[in-house]
Motif scaffolding. Structure first.
Motif, PDB file in Angstrom:
ATOM      1  N   PRO A  80       1.783  -2.509   0.081  1.00 46.32           N
ATOM      2  CA  PRO A  80       1.001  -2.057  -1.076  1.00 46.32           C
ATOM      3  C   PRO A  80       1.203  -2.934  -2.304  1.00 46.32           C
ATOM      4  CG  PRO A  80       2.892  -0.618  -0.724  1.00 46.32           C
ATOM      5  CD  PRO A  80       2.834  -1.527   0.454  1.00 46.32           C
ATOM      6  N   ALA A 126       0.859   4.242  -3.974  1.00 49.91           N
ATOM      7  CA  ALA A 126       1.127   4.236  -2.536  1.00 49.91           C
ATOM      8  C   ALA A 126       1.910   5.484  -2.162  1.00 49.91           C
ATOM      9  CB  ALA A 126       1.913   2.988  -2.143  1.00 49.91           C
ATOM     10  N   VAL A 149      -3.300   4.011  -1.734  1.00 45.88           N
ATOM     11  CA  VAL A 149      -3.037   3.237  -0.517  1.00 45.88           C
ATOM     12  C   VAL A 149      -2.296   4.123   0.476  1.00 45.88           C
ATOM     13  CG1 VAL A 149      -1.974   1.156   0.448  1.00 45.88           C
ATOM     14  CG2 VAL A 149      -2.815   1.142  -1.901  1.00 45.88           C
TER      15      VAL A 149
END
Length: 532
Positions: free
Chosen positions: A348, A361, A402
């Motif tokens: 990420p 993330a 993410v």
């Protein structure tokens, strides 16, 4: 007056020119011209063989026959035992044990065959936990054995119905691989002495295995149907006790990945190269420089803004290839959900740096140190599907997110099964294909300290990341278009697999940890080990 930014650029240029390029250039020359020098050959004296070459062996109608052969310099192309003892010393023991084994090389070069093996066994195993050796044998050694299998010898072994393997190597180093990957019916090898749950570094009372004597003890008056050996005196005596015999004249061809007896999907350990003496020497020479380089690269990501991080990172030796195929702009008020393949914990961060904007993330487990120094926002999930779904939905309403549906990293060209939870949360789904390549150290681990993963990755002379953002998933192929979450997850997995040239599997995070660490990947913070 020179600005701080100009000073950083100058320092980065010097670091790249003086350390990375020069040292890496030297390393390449050593690898091309001298990696095999001083390979501590353990093969006995050779003599002309009266037995035919193995390439003349007929593979037809051998399903009912019994084969005997040696492991090294027959099934394995290399005749040196040193790299495999170094793997045991480094991965099963410690860096200090590995350094001691390397320092013993001048002594090993002047010793005879038997003493050489005894010294390497003692250094590699003395005080080593039986459990650590079992983990190394299961998770580390098979990769290096498969990469050094002799194709011609393996085809003969695969053609017979019963296989009995003899080797002077310790049984604990080879038995697991031979039985799991080559379906060996029996492994006759050197036995080691243990005291409780530790190896003493000494041999059992039977000493080093003598192959021709062990063959007679095992088969008695019966002769095996087929024997394979090399051109050494000992091996020719060994295979002379068989009805039919062949010899391996040279190293032979490397077995290609598509002919592996069993797919190599999971493996552990830090070393990404076969640690021959010279390769190991270079590694120890590089370690001080590599550690400074890793701290420098981590500093770039943690303390500098995105527009400077990527430029300085690339100048420091990081090879980054970024491609953005998604030309569609988001029409939703919510953030974009980036669905990525998972190669290292840095995925990420590299994606965020390439896009030039902060991302959030989600992780299942992350060391507190890695969480603290991460330059992007990280949120822990609980593995409670309802609670995690609510958390991710809230994060999407705040911005781009993410996710890594595989749930864990995989080093080889395979994709694990995708969890379908992400597909239920967003209509704006953008797949991201990621691939990481290293030459010296792996930046992931299943049974080691996860906090060291970024350091190991950045200690590579020229680590590489390939990132390709695919086109946004059409709405008709999402849950909003009537598809089930499993269909969406499977579709995206196939798209990413096709983009990377990877094979899709149904294996999961649990499968990985059961194989590599002997557990289900439970977080064990008290022991200092965080699994991801």
């Amino acid at each position: 007056m020179v600005s701080s930014m100009e000073f950083l650029r100058l320092a980065n240029w010097l670091m790249n020119q003086v350390l990375v390029k020069s040292c890496y250039g030297i390393a390449r020359k050593i690898k091309n011209h001298g990696f095999q020098w001083g390979d501590l050959s353990s093969k006995p004296l050779q003599q002309p063989s009266s037995f035919p070459n193995i390439i003349k062996c007929d593979l037809e109608d051998r399903g009912s026959q019994t084969l005997v052969c040696d492991f090294h310099k027959v099934l394995l192309r290399t005749h040196s035992f040193f790299p495999y003892f170094m793997l045991v010393a480094f991965e099963g023991g410690s860096i200090f044990r590995a350094f001691l084994l390397l320092c013993s090389c001048p002594i090993l070069w002047i010793l005879n065959y038997e003493m050489k093996l005894r010294v390497m066994i003692f250094i590699s195993f003395c005080g080593l936990k039986v459990k650590d050796m079992e983990n190394t044998s299961r998770a580390v050694l098979p990769k290096f054995y498969l990469e050094n299998l002799n194709l011609e010898a393996y085809e003969v072994v695969a053609s017979v119905g019963s296989r009995v393997i003899f080797t002077t190597m310790p049984r604990v180093m080879v038995e697991g691989f031979l039985k799991e990957y080559l379906n060996a019916d029996a492994v006759i090898a050197t036995e080691l002495h243990t005291a409780g749950c530790y190896f003493t570094g000494l041999l059992s009372k039977s000493g080093l295995l003598v192959k021709h004597s062990a063959l007679m003890d095992y088969f008695g008056d019966t002769k095996p149907d087929l024997g394979i050996g090399n051109t050494s005196l000992h091996d020719q005596l060994f295979i002379s006790l068989c009805k039919e015999a062949y010899v391996v004249m040279n190293e032979g061809k490397v077995i290609p990945r598509n002919k592996y007896p069993k797919s190599l999907i999971f493996h552990d350990g830090r070393l990404a190269f076969l640690p021959t003496p010279l390769a190991t020497l270079f590694m120890f020479m590089w370690l001080p420089i590599g550690f400074v380089m890793a701290l420098y690269r981590i500093f770039l990501g943690v303390f500098l803004c995105f527009k400077f991080t990527m430029a300085l990172g690339v100048w420091s030796g990081i090879n980054l290839n970024f491609k953005d195929n998604n030309q569609q702009k988001s029409k939703s008020n919510e953030g974009v959900l980036y669905v990525c393949t998972h190669r290292t914990l840095l995925d990420p961060i590299f994606l965020s740096s390439c896009l030039g904007r902060p991302l959030t993330a989600v992780t299942y487990s992350l060391s507190k140190v890695a969480e603290f120094i991460a330059p992007i926002r990280t949120i822990r999930l609980t593995r409670d599907r309802k609670q995690d779904g609510e958390t991710m939905k809230r994060l999407l309403s705040e911005g781009d997110l993410v996710v890594f549906p595989e749930g864990t990293t995989c080093r080889e060209p395979y994709l694990l099964r995708f969890s379908s939870l992400f597909a239920e949360l967003a209509d704006e789904i953008v797949p991201v294909a990621m691939k990481a390549q290293v030459s010296m150290f792996y930046g992931t681990t299943a049974s080691g300290l996860k906090v060291l993963d970024p350091i190991y990755f950045f200690m590579n002379p020229r680590p590489r990341y390939d990132i390709e953002i695919l086109e946004k998933v059409p709405k008709e192929l999402t849950c909003a278009g009537g598809r089930s979450s499993h269909e969406v997850a499977n579709y995206i997995q196939k798209q990413l697999g096709y983009a990377l040239g990877f094979e899709c599997t149904n294996l999961t995070r649990r499968d990985k940890y059961m194989m590599l660490a002997g557990n289900e990947g439970v977080v064990q913070e008290k022991k200092g080990r965080i699994f991801s």
